[in-house]
Structures are given as C-alpha cells and as structure tokens.
Enzyme design. Structure first.
Site, PDB file in Angstrom:
ATOM      1  N   LYS A 201       0.838  -1.215   0.000  1.00 11.19           N
ATOM      2  CA  LYS A 201       0.000   0.000   0.000  1.00 11.19           C
ATOM      3  C   LYS A 201       0.872   1.264   0.000  1.00 11.19           C
ATOM      4  O   LYS A 201       0.641   2.201  -0.778  1.00 11.19           O
ATOM      5  CB  LYS A 201      -0.918  -0.026   1.234  1.00 11.19           C
ATOM      6  CG  LYS A 201      -1.627   1.272   1.527  1.00 11.19           C
ATOM      7  CD  LYS A 201      -2.676   1.621   0.484  1.00 11.19           C
ATOM      8  CE  LYS A 201      -3.081   3.068   0.601  1.00 11.19           C
ATOM      9  NZ  LYS A 201      -3.993   3.490  -0.431  1.00 11.19           N
ATOM     10  N   ARG A 241       5.905   2.011 -23.156  1.00 12.02           N
ATOM     11  CA  ARG A 241       6.290   1.688 -21.776  1.00 12.02           C
ATOM     12  C   ARG A 241       6.583   2.938 -20.937  1.00 12.02           C
ATOM     13  O   ARG A 241       7.273   2.870 -19.941  1.00 12.02           O
ATOM     14  CB  ARG A 241       7.504   0.736 -21.785  1.00 12.02           C
ATOM     15  CG  ARG A 241       7.128  -0.687 -22.176  1.00 12.02           C
ATOM     16  CD  ARG A 241       8.300  -1.551 -22.531  1.00 12.02           C
ATOM     17  NE  ARG A 241       9.009  -1.111 -23.720  1.00 12.02           N
ATOM     18  CZ  ARG A 241       8.586  -1.327 -24.980  1.00 12.02           C
ATOM     19  NH1 ARG A 241       7.462  -1.985 -25.191  1.00 12.02           N
ATOM     20  NH2 ARG A 241       9.275  -0.887 -26.009  1.00 12.02           N
ATOM     21  N   CYS A 255      -2.855  10.832   1.533  1.00 13.06           N
ATOM     22  CA  CYS A 255      -2.240   9.570   1.101  1.00 13.06           C
ATOM     23  C   CYS A 255      -0.893   9.835   0.440  1.00 13.06           C
ATOM     24  O   CYS A 255       0.151   9.568   1.020  1.00 13.06           O
ATOM     25  CB  CYS A 255      -3.157   8.847   0.125  1.00 13.06           C
ATOM     26  SG  CYS A 255      -4.655   8.249   0.910  1.00 13.06           S
ATOM     27  N   TYR A 314      -7.479  19.599  -2.285  1.00 11.04           N
ATOM     28  CA  TYR A 314      -6.217  19.010  -2.752  1.00 11.04           C
ATOM     29  C   TYR A 314      -6.389  18.335  -4.111  1.00 11.04           C
ATOM     30  O   TYR A 314      -5.409  17.999  -4.768  1.00 11.04           O
ATOM     31  CB  TYR A 314      -5.636  18.043  -1.718  1.00 11.04           C
ATOM     32  CG  TYR A 314      -6.228  16.658  -1.732  1.00 11.04           C
ATOM     33  CD1 TYR A 314      -5.701  15.654  -2.543  1.00 11.04           C
ATOM     34  CD2 TYR A 314      -7.322  16.338  -0.938  1.00 11.04           C
ATOM     35  CE1 TYR A 314      -6.257  14.388  -2.563  1.00 11.04           C
ATOM     36  CE2 TYR A 314      -7.871  15.084  -0.954  1.00 11.04           C
ATOM     37  CZ  TYR A 314      -7.333  14.114  -1.772  1.00 11.04           C
ATOM     38  OH  TYR A 314      -7.907  12.870  -1.792  1.00 11.04           O
ATOM     39  N   LYS A 315      -7.650  18.133  -4.540  1.00  7.60           N
ATOM     40  CA  LYS A 315      -7.879  17.622  -5.900  1.00  7.60           C
ATOM     41  C   LYS A 315      -9.239  18.120  -6.396  1.00  7.60           C
ATOM     42  O   LYS A 315     -10.003  18.680  -5.613  1.00  7.60           O
ATOM     43  CB  LYS A 315      -7.752  16.105  -5.980  1.00  7.60           C
ATOM     44  CG  LYS A 315      -8.896  15.336  -5.340  1.00  7.60           C
ATOM     45  CD  LYS A 315      -8.632  13.851  -5.340  1.00  7.60           C
ATOM     46  CE  LYS A 315      -8.754  13.204  -6.693  1.00  7.60           C
ATOM     47  NZ  LYS A 315     -10.135  12.988  -7.149  1.00  7.60           N
ATOM     48  N   ARG A 322      -7.396  18.722   3.000  1.00 11.28           N
ATOM     49  CA  ARG A 322      -6.236  18.317   3.809  1.00 11.28           C
ATOM     50  C   ARG A 322      -4.924  18.409   3.026  1.00 11.28           C
ATOM     51  O   ARG A 322      -4.805  17.879   1.939  1.00 11.28           O
ATOM     52  CB  ARG A 322      -6.453  16.902   4.353  1.00 11.28           C
ATOM     53  CG  ARG A 322      -7.543  16.881   5.423  1.00 11.28           C
ATOM     54  CD  ARG A 322      -7.744  15.512   6.001  1.00 11.28           C
ATOM     55  NE  ARG A 322      -8.445  14.626   5.100  1.00 11.28           N
ATOM     56  CZ  ARG A 322      -8.769  13.373   5.402  1.00 11.28           C
ATOM     57  NH1 ARG A 322      -8.427  12.868   6.561  1.00 11.28           N
ATOM     58  NH2 ARG A 322      -9.425  12.627   4.544  1.00 11.28           N
TER      59      ARG A 322
HETATM   60  N1  NAD Z   1      -9.318   9.405   2.385  1.00 11.82           N
HETATM   61  C1  NAD Z   1      -8.736   8.708   1.440  1.00 11.82           C
HETATM   62  O1  NAD Z   1      -8.817   9.020   0.267  1.00 11.82           O
HETATM   63  C2  NAD Z   1      -7.949   7.466   1.779  1.00 11.82           C
HETATM   64  C3  NAD Z   1      -7.639   6.554   0.751  1.00 11.82           C
HETATM   65  C4  NAD Z   1      -6.973   5.380   1.077  1.00 11.82           C
HETATM   66  C5  NAD Z   1      -6.612   5.154   2.397  1.00 11.82           C
HETATM   67  N2  NAD Z   1      -6.905   6.066   3.376  1.00 11.82           N
HETATM   68  C6  NAD Z   1      -6.530   5.765   4.754  1.00 11.82           C
HETATM   69  O2  NAD Z   1      -7.711   5.443   5.482  1.00 11.82           O
HETATM   70  C7  NAD Z   1      -7.553   5.843   6.853  1.00 11.82           C
HETATM   71  C8  NAD Z   1      -8.714   6.714   7.274  1.00 11.82           C
HETATM   72  O3  NAD Z   1      -8.672   7.888   6.513  1.00 11.82           O
HETATM   73  P1  NAD Z   1      -9.916   8.857   6.362  1.00 11.82           P
HETATM   74  O4  NAD Z   1      -9.587   9.777   5.254  1.00 11.82           O
HETATM   75  O5  NAD Z   1     -11.173   8.058   6.302  1.00 11.82           O
HETATM   76  O6  NAD Z   1      -9.860   9.619   7.778  1.00 11.82           O
HETATM   77  P2  NAD Z   1     -10.962  10.603   8.405  1.00 11.82           P
HETATM   78  O7  NAD Z   1     -10.222  11.531   9.263  1.00 11.82           O
HETATM   79  O8  NAD Z   1     -11.849  11.102   7.325  1.00 11.82           O
HETATM   80  O9  NAD Z   1     -11.860   9.649   9.312  1.00 11.82           O
HETATM   81  C9  NAD Z   1     -11.400   8.989  10.437  1.00 11.82           C
HETATM   82  C10 NAD Z   1     -12.539   8.892  11.449  1.00 11.82           C
HETATM   83  O10 NAD Z   1     -12.084   8.074  12.528  1.00 11.82           O
HETATM   84  C11 NAD Z   1     -12.643   8.566  13.738  1.00 11.82           C
HETATM   85  N3  NAD Z   1     -11.850   8.014  14.827  1.00 11.82           N
HETATM   86  C12 NAD Z   1     -10.538   8.206  15.104  1.00 11.82           C
HETATM   87  N4  NAD Z   1     -10.168   7.445  16.147  1.00 11.82           N
HETATM   88  C13 NAD Z   1     -11.249   6.747  16.541  1.00 11.82           C
HETATM   89  C14 NAD Z   1     -11.493   5.809  17.563  1.00 11.82           C
HETATM   90  N5  NAD Z   1     -10.521   5.385  18.390  1.00 11.82           N
HETATM   91  N6  NAD Z   1     -12.736   5.312  17.703  1.00 11.82           N
HETATM   92  C15 NAD Z   1     -13.740   5.710  16.883  1.00 11.82           C
HETATM   93  N7  NAD Z   1     -13.565   6.598  15.884  1.00 11.82           N
HETATM   94  C16 NAD Z   1     -12.336   7.106  15.721  1.00 11.82           C
HETATM   95  C17 NAD Z   1     -12.571  10.073  13.565  1.00 11.82           C
HETATM   96  O11 NAD Z   1     -13.477  10.722  14.433  1.00 11.82           O
HETATM   97  C18 NAD Z   1     -12.918  10.231  12.085  1.00 11.82           C
HETATM   98  O12 NAD Z   1     -14.306  10.456  11.892  1.00 11.82           O
HETATM   99  C19 NAD Z   1      -6.191   6.524   6.936  1.00 11.82           C
HETATM  100  O13 NAD Z   1      -5.239   5.584   7.345  1.00 11.82           O
HETATM  101  C20 NAD Z   1      -5.920   6.935   5.504  1.00 11.82           C
HETATM  102  O14 NAD Z   1      -4.537   7.034   5.233  1.00 11.82           O
HETATM  103  C21 NAD Z   1      -7.579   7.200   3.093  1.00 11.82           C
END
Ligand code: NAD
Length: 406
Positions: A201, A241, A255, A314-315, A322
């Site tokens: 990843k 390529r 990300c 950001y896009k 963010r």
């Molecule tokens: N957003 C993207 O495009 C994307 C794409 C691929 C991977 N990711 C990965 O996915 C993960 C989540 O990203 P996201 O963008 O959804 O984050 P986000 O900040 O949008 O959402 C995370 C949520 O988790 C909640 N949270 C945090 N700790 C908690 C806990 N202990 N108990 C309950 N709720 C809790 C927060 O309140 C928040 O609502 C990250 O690791 C990110 O790198 C994100």
C-alpha cells in the site's frame, strides 16, 4: 455483523457499501456530533453517490453509534498521519481503536486494519496490545490488514471495482475476509502476509508521488529551457512503456503526500529517491509563487491583493482540503509576511482562510490574475468569465491563447 470503527472518508463509504450488499453493519465513531448527523441521514462530506447509499442503508442494515459492539469482525479505518519531526507513522489512533475493540470483542474475532500503516506497524504497535492483554494472536484474536485504494470523487464505484489486498497471518482467515469483501468487491482480491500488505500500500502511493515529482521536475526544467512540458509528456507517453503523470501546483491529501514519509522516517539513508521526490512536490507551491511574481512583474501589477487563487481542495471535484497545495502556498506567503491574496473554491463552504470568497463573480471582479490551482468542473464550465484576466493555469485545463503555465 461487522463493526466499522471510524466513519470518515474511508469508513463511511465502506460501511454503507457493505450494508447495501446485505451485510449487517454497526458504524462506530467517537465523534458524537458526526454520529448524530449520520443518524439523522446528514452527510459530513460530499461524494458522488453517497447520499443515495446513506438513504438506502439507514432504513436497512446499518446503525451508527459512538459505542463499540460485541461481534466477531471489526474494520478499523481511523486516521494515520505522520509525525512532522520524525516522519514516522503516528499510530495512536489505530492503537486506541484496537484497545477499545479488545474490550468488547468475541473470542476468535478478526480485527481488520484498513488504515494505511507503515510496514511493520502491526508487529510493532498492534500485536503488543493483544499480547499485553494476555490474549493469544491466531486463537483469541486474528489480525488482518486490508488497505484501501479508493480515490475521493469516485469512491463508490472504486469500492466495488478496484482490486484489493488482504494481509493475514493465516490463509484460512485471509480466505474468510476475502469472502466478506467479495460481498461487494467484483475485482481480484489477493491474499498475502500482513507485512507485504502494509508495504505494498505504501509503495503504491510512493510510486505515484515519485512519478508526479518527475513530472514536476520536468515542468521546472522546461520552464527554464523554454519548452512545453505538456507537449513533451504527451509525446513521451506515446512510447508504449512510458507513463508520466501530470505536473501540478503540489501534492496534497492524506495519502500521496503522507505515506512516502513513512519510508523516509523508517529507512533514513535508504529512502533517498523517495525523500527527493517528497521535497520536489513540497516545493511546488513555492514554484507557483515564483510564477505569480513573474506574471505580476511582466504586467506591472504591484498589488498582491489583485491575485486570486482558484481552488482550495487538494484535488478536483471534492471538498477535502487536507494538506492542499493552496493551503501550503498560503502558509508560505504567511512565512514571508505577505498577505492579501484572494481565494475561492465552489466546493468549500466553510471559511478556512482570510480573503476567502463565497461568490465566484465577486471574486473574479476583485482580481486581475487568476491562478487555477484545482481543476474543478466548475471552472471548466466558467472559463469564459475569466478570459479577460491574466491566467496562471497550473492544471493545464485552459485553452485560451495567452495563458501562463507552470
Ligand atoms: N481518504 C482517502 O482518500 C484514503 C484513501 C486510502 C486510504 N486512506 C486511509 O484510510 C484511513 C482513514 O482515513 P480517512 O480519510 O477516512 O480519515 P478521516 O479523518 O476522514 O476519518 C477517520 C474517522 O475516525 C474517527 N476516529 C478516530 N479514532 C477513533 C477511535 N478510536 N474510535 C472511533 N472513531 C475514531 C474520527 O473521528 C474520524 O471520523 C487513513 O489511514 C488513511 O490514510 C484514506
């Protein structure tokens, strides 16, 4: 029943998609305000198709709660930022979520970490939490890493159509979780070990960061050498390529601009190309500033308040700001005590920065230079209204004759 922890950009669409495909879901988030909104059927971010999904799911298979529930399958999708100083992964959200799950889970439960984590994170941060509780991994609790690849703006489609990776300690558990995701995922699901899933990843996003950095470096070389970088990339990409991505005003989001740092932080001295790429992409907002300076000088515009940045996200076509290049650029301005640039984004409804407009026409009226930072569909549809301005098009979307590029 599955309990999905974290209802943000990843957790919510995932929860809703499972629910749509007949899986019973409890979506848990410790943010009460967010949970209250979801319970009322209100969304906290915009995403194509998500409103319909929420409406359909809320009367069927999904419940939103601030509580963790007792069940046999958990998906954790909480934030995983990096620590600015060390560049290493900040694991505290994942650890806290795992701890909460361990308080309630059934014996033999599977905890799936969907959050992006650096290679070795599960060994280093998650396994000790389980062992310290006197539980046996592989018997009392099973661990899986199932990283997510979806792209904001096309999440609902990609959830169903992207291939996935399942990292597991055992083939049996890997197979069970593969079946779970197969409830909605039509593409290939690969089963591997946890560390390979973690690393692959991070590698995917790092690959993209390096490719974009190459395009950005080419843009700066071509600027100095008086060449058209877009024409050159277009021609080079005709080679079967070669696939160079597009240059731009910088890299934002949570990300591509974050994950490569995990490798830099964990492998200093080895991650040299990765570090250089990060530095190049982080320098792009400065490059945009130098382009703005050149345009102001060339056209005898001495007043910075006559410059307007179009786009804060950001896009394109999302409302997520963010780490956005525009925010990075404004931060640089702030460091140089230069204030007053105007800002507009049709998708960002909250006021985030000074001189942010909510009215596009007024924004355009008040400026002489438009800097296209984000290629929202909105600006493509409203090109005519900026044709009398000086335009710096960092996204290469404007077809007018006299347009400044990166
Ligand atoms: N957003 C993207 O495009 C994307 C794409 C691929 C991977 N990711 C990965 O996915 C993960 C989540 O990203 P996201 O963008 O959804 O984050 P986000 O900040 O949008 O959402 C995370 C949520 O988790 C909640 N949270 C945090 N700790 C908690 C806990 N202990 N108990 C309950 N709720 C809790 C927060 O309140 C928040 O609502 C990250 O690791 C990110 O790198 C994100």
């Amino acid at each position: 029943m599955i309990n999905i922890i974290g209802l943000g950009y990843i957790g919510l669409p995932t929860a809703l998609t499972f629910a749509k495909h007949g899986v019973e879901v409890v979506g848990t988030d410790y943010n009460k305000e967010l949970v209250d909104k979801l319970q009322k059927g209100q969304l906290t971010f915009e995403e194509e198709g998500i409103e319909e999904l929420l409406k359909a799911a809320i009367n069927n298979n999904i419940v939103f709660s601030t509580e963790y529930v007792k069940t046999d399958t958990y998906i954790i999708a909480v934030p995983t930022p990096y620590v600015k100083e060390s560049k290493k992964l900040e694991p505290k959200y994942v650890i806290a979520a795992v701890k909460s799950v361990l308080e309630v889970c059934e014996k033999g439960a599977v905890i799936i970490i969907e959050s992006t984590i650096s290679p070795g994170s599960i060994d280093k941060h998650v396994r000790p939490e389980i062992v310290n509780k006197g539980l046996i991994i592989g018997k009392d609790v099973h661990l899986v890493h199932a990283p997510e690849r979806i792209i904001p703006g096309n999440m609902i489609y990609e959830l169903e159509n992207n291939s996935r990776t399942i990292g597991s300690d055992s083939i049996e558990i890997g197979q069970r979780i593969k079946e779970l995701y197969s409830s909605f995922c039509k593409a290939e699901i690969v089963i591997t070990d946890i560390r390979s899933a973690e690393m692959s990843k991070v590698v995917e996003n790092t690959y993209r960061d390096i490719n974009i950095a190459f395009a950005n470096e080419l843009a700066m070389i071509c600027r100095t050498g008086d060449m058209d970088v877009y024409e050159i990339i277009r021609i080079a990409n005709m080679h079967p390529r070669v696939n160079i991505l597009s240059p731009g005003p910088g890299v934002g989001g949570h990300c591509i601009s974050v994950d490569p740092w995990f490798l830099v932080g964990d492998y200093p001295g080895l991650a040299n190309l990765i570090l250089t790429a990060r530095k190049i992409n982080d320098s792009m907002p400065e490059h945009v500033l130098s382009r703005i300076r050149a345009i102001m000088r060339e056209n005898n515009i001495g007043d910075i308040t006559k410059v307007g940045l179009y786009g804060l996200t950001y896009k394109e076509n999302v409302d997520d700001v963010r780490e956005s290049p525009t925010l990075q650029l404004l931060e640089k301005m702030d460091e140089h005590l230069a204030f007053g640039m105007k800002v507009f984004d049709p998708l960002v409804k909250v006021k985030l920065v000074d001189n942010q407009y909510s009215d596009f026409n007024k924004f355009i009226e008040d400026i002489e230079i438009v800097v296209i930072m984000v290629a929202h569909a909105h600006i493509k549809e409203n090109m005519d209204s900026i044709q009398n301005k000086f335009i710096l098009d960092t996204k290469n979307i404007c077809a007018f004759d006299k347009v400044y590029k990166l």
